[in-house]
Scaffold this motif. Structure first.
Motif, PDB file in Angstrom:
ATOM      1  N   GLU A 160       0.852   9.407  -8.898  1.00 10.84           N
ATOM      2  CA  GLU A 160       2.080  10.170  -9.114  1.00 10.84           C
ATOM      3  C   GLU A 160       3.303   9.430  -8.583  1.00 10.84           C
ATOM      4  OE1 GLU A 160       4.085  14.451  -7.805  1.00 10.84           O
ATOM      5  OE2 GLU A 160       2.042  13.939  -7.193  1.00 10.84           O
ATOM      6  N   LYS A 161       3.116   8.729  -7.459  1.00 14.90           N
ATOM      7  CA  LYS A 161       4.211   7.976  -6.834  1.00 14.90           C
ATOM      8  C   LYS A 161       3.739   6.534  -6.590  1.00 14.90           C
ATOM      9  CE  LYS A 161       5.894  12.067  -4.342  1.00 14.90           C
ATOM     10  NZ  LYS A 161       6.201  12.626  -2.986  1.00 14.90           N
ATOM     11  N   PRO A 162       3.789   5.692  -7.610  1.00 19.34           N
ATOM     12  CA  PRO A 162       3.326   4.310  -7.441  1.00 19.34           C
ATOM     13  C   PRO A 162       4.256   3.503  -6.548  1.00 19.34           C
ATOM     14  CG  PRO A 162       4.346   4.598  -9.579  1.00 19.34           C
ATOM     15  CD  PRO A 162       4.258   5.963  -8.967  1.00 19.34           C
ATOM     16  N   VAL A 163       3.725   2.391  -6.043  1.00 17.02           N
ATOM     17  CA  VAL A 163       4.556   1.467  -5.263  1.00 17.02           C
ATOM     18  C   VAL A 163       5.772   1.064  -6.097  1.00 17.02           C
ATOM     19  CG1 VAL A 163       4.661  -0.854  -4.270  1.00 17.02           C
ATOM     20  CG2 VAL A 163       2.651   0.585  -3.873  1.00 17.02           C
TER      21      VAL A 163
ATOM     22  N   GLY B  37       0.825  -1.199   0.000  1.00 17.79           N
ATOM     23  CA  GLY B  37       0.000   0.000   0.000  1.00 17.79           C
ATOM     24  C   GLY B  37       0.860   1.249   0.000  1.00 17.79           C
ATOM     25  N   GLY B  38       0.193   2.407  -0.020  1.00 19.76           N
ATOM     26  CA  GLY B  38       0.899   3.663   0.101  1.00 19.76           C
ATOM     27  C   GLY B  38       1.225   4.354  -1.204  1.00 19.76           C
ATOM     28  N   GLY B  39       1.010   3.672  -2.326  1.00 24.45           N
ATOM     29  CA  GLY B  39       1.323   4.273  -3.609  1.00 24.45           C
ATOM     30  C   GLY B  39       0.214   5.181  -4.108  1.00 24.45           C
ATOM     31  N   THR B  40       0.572   6.080  -5.011  1.00 26.36           N
ATOM     32  CA  THR B  40      -0.397   6.962  -5.664  1.00 26.36           C
ATOM     33  C   THR B  40      -0.115   6.931  -7.159  1.00 26.36           C
ATOM     34  OG1 THR B  40       1.024   8.921  -5.529  1.00 26.36           O
ATOM     35  CG2 THR B  40      -0.423   8.471  -3.641  1.00 26.36           C
TER      36      THR B  40
END
Length: 417
Positions: free
Chosen positions: A367-370, A362-365
């Motif tokens: 713009e900033k994927p895992v 988890g934690g990805g976006t």
């Protein structure tokens, strides 16, 4: 190109514990190294459980091989059946070897112990075979020369399973017999070139065709996370030519020419330049410093390892501005730069590397994927550089990949200094 060895050698490792995963089978790599030094190669290696499975494996190997090495199953218990099965497959009678029996009795007497009847089977030997003394245990080995029986022309070595017994017995008894069987006079050289930042396909498209044209050269690749090993085997001239071709294309990616790891190469370069290193790690959790400190002598060049997983730790230990964390987030170029410069400043080291990233799942976006990571590299008296990595892997492999990329950044920077 593959050079066929002069004698086909197969290894059969016996032991149920090897297949259950309770015991790590280290014999495969060990035999490969030892035999290569004799100018020989393993053509096939098999692992089977104790008992009847040995019979089928041995019968199959005897058809293909010139020499078969069997490990394990020479003890006194009911599941130690290697010698009995070997005698049966070869059609040889088992008899008690008096010298082996005296050695067994002496082993127990010297230790003030009584030898039970079960140990007597360890003195059994196929008629015409040689007993191989065991100075480190009770189970002697056995050598069955080729053509001793009418069923196979293969030589058979029965060796104990425990490394502390197997390795000394192998060194003392096996090489002279294998040399006589193989007739190998010239032993090829080997060179392992270790690269990072390139893949096997790059070599395939870049140099494979030219390497395949070198007479007497065997070459192959072994890929690891972030690394590719190129293995060159042949005479000195073939290896020299292959090395020149390879480095003409990929020298900037070369880690070492002796199989040394990236971290060992970094430590060597730091020593050569009289510099010290500090690390600041978030997503790798200390893996970079762990890899460095696994290298003997790293205490001469490694000063500090900061593991600043939480934002508060980044602020308190490295002086990362709260504004950078709030505006750009922990995984950003700005924070990686500040971490590296903070580690350099606080440690007093000559060079500092920092990493921050998203390991997942988890934690990805968008713009900033895992798998996203930023690296900062600061050098005393020099500019700070930043690098963006993308390693979309599971957490463990992500950490390994980021640590690899960070150490490679350090290696390249040191090469410039």
């Amino acid at each position: 190109m593959f050079q066929s060895p002069g004698v086909k050698i197969e290894v059969i490792n016996t032991g149920t514990e090897l297949l259950l995963g309770n015991t790590l089978n280290t014999h495969g790599a060990w035999f490969g190294r030892e035999l290569f030094q004799l100018g020989l190669r393993i053509s096939r290696q098999t692992t089977v459980p104790d008992g009847d499975a040995i019979r089928e494996a041995l019968a199959e190997s005897l058809v293909r091989a010139d020499a078969v090495i069997v490990t394990g199953g020479l003890g006194p218990t009911s599941d130690d059946l290697t010698r009995e099965i070997t005698a049966e497959v070869l059609g040889l009678e088992l008899i008690t070897d008096e010298a082996a029996l005296r050695s067994l009795e002496g082993f127990f007497t010297s230790r003030g112990r009584t030898m039970v009847a079960a140990n007597l089977k360890q003195a059994l030997c196929p008629v015409g075979a040689d007993i191989l003394p065991n100075a480190n245990g009770t189970a002697p080995g056995i050598y069955v020369p080729p053509r001793l029986n009418g069923r196979s022309n293969a030589a058979v070595f029965l060796l104990p399973g425990p490394p502390r017994e197997l390795y000394p017995m192998f060194h003392a008894e096996v090489p002279p017999r294998l040399r006589a069987l193989s007739g190998v006079e010239k032993i090829n050289e080997a060179l392992v070139l270790k690269f990072t930042g390139v893949g096997e396909s790059d070599f395939h498209h870049g140099i494979d065709a030219r390497l395949s044209e070198i007479p007497g050269l065997e070459y192959g690749y072994c890929a690891h996370i972030g690394e590719v090993d190129l293995r060159l085997i042949g005479d000195a001239e073939a290896i020299r030519e292959a090395r020149e071709i390879t480095l003409a294309h990929f020298e900037p990616h070369l880690i070492s020419e002796n199989g040394a790891s990236l971290e060992k190469t970094v430590v060597r370069l730091l020593k050569q330049r009289g510099m010290t290193l500090a690390t600041a790690e978030s997503c790798t959790g200390g893996l970079i410093s762990n890899r460095i400190t696994n290298v003997p002598g790293s205490s001469e060049v490694f000063t500090h390892g900061y593991v600043t997983y939480a934002n508060e730790a980044k602020r308190a230990m490295l002086g990362v501005p709260a504004a950078d964390l709030e505006t750009h987030g922990a995984v950003s170029e700005q924070v990686a730069r500040a971490m590296a410069e903070g580690a350099l400043r606080e440690s007093g080291a000559g060079i500092a590397v920092a990493v921050t990233g998203i390991a997942g799942p988890g934690g990805g976006t968008e713009e900033k994927p895992v798998g996203t990571a930023w690296c900062g590299l600061a050098v005393k008296g020099g500019e700070t550089r930043t690098f963006k990595f993308y390693h979309p892997r599971g957490r463990k492999d992500f950490k390994q990949s980021v640590s690899q990329s960070a150490l490679e950044a350090v290696r390249r920077r040191l090469k410039e200094l």
